[in-house]
Design an enzyme around this catalytic site. Sequence first.
Site, short mmCIF file in Angstrom:
data_model
loop_
_atom_site.label_atom_id
_atom_site.label_comp_id
_atom_site.label_asym_id
_atom_site.label_seq_id
_atom_site.Cartn_x
_atom_site.Cartn_y
_atom_site.Cartn_z
N GLU A 31 0.84 -1.20 0.00
CA GLU A 31 0.00 0.00 0.00
C GLU A 31 0.88 1.25 0.00
OE1 GLU A 31 -3.42 -0.24 2.56
OE2 GLU A 31 -3.57 1.95 2.66
N LYS A 44 -8.19 -1.39 10.67
CA LYS A 44 -7.47 -1.75 9.43
C LYS A 44 -6.23 -0.86 9.29
CE LYS A 44 -6.52 -1.79 4.83
NZ LYS A 44 -5.64 -0.89 4.09
N ASP A 56 3.71 -15.07 11.60
CA ASP A 56 2.43 -15.46 11.01
C ASP A 56 1.43 -14.30 11.18
OD1 ASP A 56 -0.12 -16.48 10.58
OD2 ASP A 56 0.28 -18.39 11.59
N HIS A 83 -2.40 10.81 0.22
CA HIS A 83 -2.38 9.58 -0.57
C HIS A 83 -2.17 9.86 -2.05
CE1 HIS A 83 -4.67 6.47 2.08
NE2 HIS A 83 -3.61 6.96 2.66
C1 MEV Z 1 -6.20 2.98 4.75
O1 MEV Z 1 -5.46 1.84 4.37
C2 MEV Z 1 -6.29 3.08 6.25
C3 MEV Z 1 -7.22 4.19 6.76
O2 MEV Z 1 -8.51 4.05 6.19
C4 MEV Z 1 -7.28 4.02 8.27
C5 MEV Z 1 -8.33 4.88 8.95
O3 MEV Z 1 -9.32 5.27 8.32
O4 MEV Z 1 -8.14 5.11 10.16
C6 MEV Z 1 -6.71 5.55 6.39
#
Ligand code: MEV
Length: 420
Positions: free
Chosen positions: A79, A259, A275, A372
């Site tokens: 990413e 995430k 792992d 991003h």
């Molecule tokens: C993107 O990979 C992760 C985010 O969505 C985490 C978040 O929203 O806290 C930017």
Amino acid sequence: MDGFSKYYKKTWQERLDILVKQNKITLSQRQMLESLAVNQEIGDIQIENFITQYQIPEGLAMNYVINGKEYIVPMVTEEPSVIAASSHGAGIIKRSGGLKAKIHSRLMMGQVVLENVDDAKILVNQLQTQISTLIEVANQAHPSIVKRGGGAREIEFRILAPDMVSVDLFVDVQEAMGANILNTMLEAVAAKISEQYHRDILMSILSNYATKCLVTATCEIPIDILGKNGIDGKNVAQKFAQASRLAQLDPYRAATHNKGIMNGVDAVVIASGNDWRAVEASCHAYASKDGQYRGLSSWEIQADKLVGKITLPLPVGAVGGSIGIVPLAKLNKQLLTFENAKELETIIASVGLAQNFAALYALVTEGIQKGHMRLQLKSLAKSIGANEQEITRVINELEKIGKRDSNSAQAILEKIRGEK
Ligand code: MEV
């Protein structure tokens, strides 16, 4: 499938030949698989039906200071923004005194599940009197871990249903992640229980919900350095606290919040040869520990500081598994300079917190897309074949015209090349 029978018995070259013969790939794709296989012997040792090594980029996150020690952190991720965000978040935290992390305990857990139980309470009462015998049986099944200072430490019982009981074994696995140690011990304990106390064993297996393998990382950031995009520091800190609250209230947001944390956690877990599915399973189960799925971190204002905290179950090891086999995992261990599995846990939890800090900081100030975007445009420029010199110009032109599709990128690249 025809042509693939006993595929696992073929040599690597034969496996590739079969793919061509069966019209699954072309000859040039066969060459590609061959050249991407950086180490066929290791691949063949690691998995069945190996054809090549899949590549995910590895990079280094900077600025990490944890318990007063500086680290450069190898991260494996595809990413684009993860490592940049990690270094950025860690940098701000470093200026504020760095991260602190502590281990609560490091015991791995596994379970022997008994089924067709007539009276669970009576059985549990009976087994409770046998705890030291069962611990002894577990230790005899894996004497080498006992010699290294570890071994079975605790047994607990849970009645899961009137006819089902879980015997939970907690083991000090020292530097290993411990799956094999646990599974060996559990099968021995199961055999003993089956012989003497209750015949029907459903299964014996390690649990990935490592609730006695917890680590907490914290940081404190002066509110006045948080001002950004015309929003003053106090306001930003309040938004952090609200973002944290939101992740506690709403599972939809909590999943994305977590995430983002796992973006950092997984990248280090993979780089360290551990792992990552085990860690994922553990952390997400922990996020639901009180019955609702919630954010794994919290942010709150304490006087003039924004205080971040994360507690994660991290069933990782410093030896065993891929760590001993994959040369890059060894090299990453050297780069990370950790002494033992506990220190590795402190690094991983800290990266999770810094990653979360960076994501929330962007989200509550300028939004996530701005940061991003240049990285995404860079990937786009690369994907259409722009070279290093051309990439910056393609990105600049795309930003100027506010486009981010590959046709526009292609047109810009052709224009640049036409100028030469
Ligand atoms: C993107 O990979 C992760 C985010 O969505 C985490 C978040 O929203 O806290 C930017």
